[in-house]
Design a protein around this motif. Structure first.
Motif, mmCIF file in Angstrom:
data_model
loop_
_atom_site.group_PDB
_atom_site.id
_atom_site.type_symbol
_atom_site.label_atom_id
_atom_site.label_comp_id
_atom_site.label_asym_id
_atom_site.label_seq_id
_atom_site.Cartn_x
_atom_site.Cartn_y
_atom_site.Cartn_z
ATOM 1 N N ARG A 163 0.852 -1.188 0.000
ATOM 2 C CA ARG A 163 0.000 0.000 0.000
ATOM 3 C C ARG A 163 0.890 1.241 0.000
ATOM 4 N NH1 ARG A 163 -5.470 -0.195 1.772
ATOM 5 N NH2 ARG A 163 -5.305 2.078 1.796
ATOM 6 N N ALA A 164 1.080 1.830 -1.178
ATOM 7 C CA ALA A 164 1.953 2.993 -1.293
ATOM 8 C C ALA A 164 1.424 4.180 -0.499
ATOM 9 C CB ALA A 164 2.126 3.373 -2.763
ATOM 10 N N LEU A 166 0.127 4.093 2.365
ATOM 11 C CA LEU A 166 0.413 3.880 3.779
ATOM 12 C C LEU A 166 1.893 3.638 4.032
ATOM 13 C CD1 LEU A 166 -2.564 1.501 4.688
ATOM 14 C CD2 LEU A 166 -2.483 4.014 4.775
ATOM 15 N N ASP A 167 2.723 3.885 3.035
ATOM 16 C CA ASP A 167 4.156 3.626 3.071
ATOM 17 C C ASP A 167 4.911 4.944 3.227
ATOM 18 O OD1 ASP A 167 6.214 1.348 2.279
ATOM 19 O OD2 ASP A 167 6.865 3.158 1.216
ATOM 20 N N PRO A 168 6.165 4.913 3.723
ATOM 21 C CA PRO A 168 6.954 6.150 3.758
ATOM 22 C C PRO A 168 7.054 6.846 2.411
ATOM 23 C CG PRO A 168 8.036 4.459 5.059
ATOM 24 C CD PRO A 168 6.869 3.792 4.402
ATOM 25 N N LEU A 169 6.926 6.115 1.311
ATOM 26 C CA LEU A 169 6.942 6.731 -0.010
ATOM 27 C C LEU A 169 5.886 7.823 -0.140
ATOM 28 C CD1 LEU A 169 7.966 6.737 -2.981
ATOM 29 C CD2 LEU A 169 6.244 4.959 -3.453
ATOM 30 N N THR A 180 -1.230 1.541 -4.980
ATOM 31 C CA THR A 180 -0.586 0.257 -4.714
ATOM 32 C C THR A 180 0.775 0.220 -5.391
ATOM 33 O OG1 THR A 180 -2.751 -0.827 -4.620
ATOM 34 C CG2 THR A 180 -0.828 -2.256 -4.893
ATOM 35 N N GLY A 181 1.811 -0.107 -4.620
ATOM 36 C CA GLY A 181 3.168 -0.131 -5.146
ATOM 37 C C GLY A 181 3.660 -1.539 -5.400
ATOM 38 N N ILE A 182 4.689 -1.643 -6.244
ATOM 39 C CA ILE A 182 5.308 -2.934 -6.519
ATOM 40 C C ILE A 182 6.829 -2.811 -6.477
ATOM 41 C CG2 ILE A 182 3.407 -3.904 -7.853
ATOM 42 C CD1 ILE A 182 4.817 -3.148 -10.403
ATOM 43 N N ARG A 217 -4.412 3.555 -9.171
ATOM 44 C CA ARG A 217 -3.061 3.725 -9.703
ATOM 45 C C ARG A 217 -2.123 2.685 -9.102
ATOM 46 N NH1 ARG A 217 -1.388 9.912 -8.877
ATOM 47 N NH2 ARG A 217 -1.217 9.166 -6.716
ATOM 48 N N VAL A 218 -1.242 2.155 -9.942
ATOM 49 C CA VAL A 218 -0.135 1.315 -9.504
ATOM 50 C C VAL A 218 1.127 2.150 -9.648
ATOM 51 C CG1 VAL A 218 1.081 -0.866 -9.804
ATOM 52 C CG2 VAL A 218 -1.366 -0.714 -10.329
#
Length: 264
Positions: A163-164, A166-169, A180-182, A217-218
């Motif tokens: 989960r981008a 909810l991420d430091p990103l 959503t990140g990969i 978005r991914v």
């Protein structure tokens, strides 16, 4: 660990961890739902702002026997990757299979010790190093799930779906709810340098969009200097959105938009 990145035919490493001292670059409007998800009991800000940085990414609930427990009444923060079906790609039939440490740590550790991968993921060393990296996700609250990429029945790549938002990103770009990140690495040398990475990037982005209806978005953040990696994301239907300064790299923010999916 420091952030890392490589060509998708080797690996695109995890986003930077919290606590680096990098200042927030923007203010984000977050819903009450998202604010309630932040870990560690951090107090809710009085005014909208960027999400607090979790100490580490974590893993969504898994199906029984897949390395974690399914949360009662739901598929977790990532809509149950353990239940995502295989897809047919030009490279073969591909499936994401959530990691089981006892079964998978030896193979993943071997890939992490490949010099082409180790230079970017920085997880070379004994199996305990890889095991700790996996466990930090599997013991978490569901923000990141480590998976094997299985092609025609053979495990050949490692993926993290996270989960981008909810991420430091999310501190470094205008995140939207359910972004959503990969992250990925291609394990076998024989699978590198012939377009397999691009094919699987497209397939996994499609899997996310097919199975996460709330995700528009991914996203990914390859190192800006890594021209082959950026090119592979572009070929897989991502667009270059911006340059972002992360704690240990200047990254190319790559985005795959649901709205433009039919045009790519």
């Amino acid at each position: 660990m420091p952030p890392a990145d490589a060509h998708p035919d080797t690996g695109t490493g995890p986003a930077p961890q919290a606590g680096t001292g990098t200042e927030d670059t923007l203010d984000l409007q977050l819903s009450e739902e998202l604010l309630a998800l932040f870990a560690d009991g951090a107090p809710r800000p009085a005014t909208p702002g960027p999400p607090p940085s979790p100490v580490r990414p974590a893993t969504p609930p898994h199906a029984p026997g897949a390395g974690g427990q399914l949360r009662p009444g739901g598929a977790g923060l990532l809509d149950g990757p353990a239940q995502w079906r295989p897809v047919t790609t030009p490279a073969g039939v591909f499936q994401l299979v959530p990691v089981r440490p006892r079964r998978d740590v030896a193979a993943i550790s071997r890939w992490m010790n490949d010099p082409a991968v180790a230079a970017f993921w920085e997880l070379a060393g004994p199996e305990s190093v890889t095991a700790a990296h996996l466990r930090s996700q599997l013991d978490g609250d569901g923000r990141s799930v480590p998976c094997l990429g299985v092609l025609d029945g053979t495990p050949m790549s490692y993926w993290e779906i996270y989960r981008a938002d909810l991420d430091p990103l999310a501190r470094h770009y205008p995140a939207r709810p359910h972004d959503t990140g990969i992250h990925l690495l291609i394990g076998g040398v024989s699978d590198r340098g012939r377009g397999v990475g691009t094919t699987l990037l497209r397939a996994v982005a499609d899997l996310v969009l097919d199975n996460r209806p709330r995700c528009a978005r991914v996203v990914a953040e390859p190192d800006l200097r890594n021209t082959p990696s950026v090119s592979a994301f572009l070929s897989a239907g991502f667009r270059f959105s911006a340059e972002v300064e992360l704690p240990d790299k200047r990254a190319a923010l790559m985005i795959r938009d649901r709205a433009h999916r039919a045009l790519l």
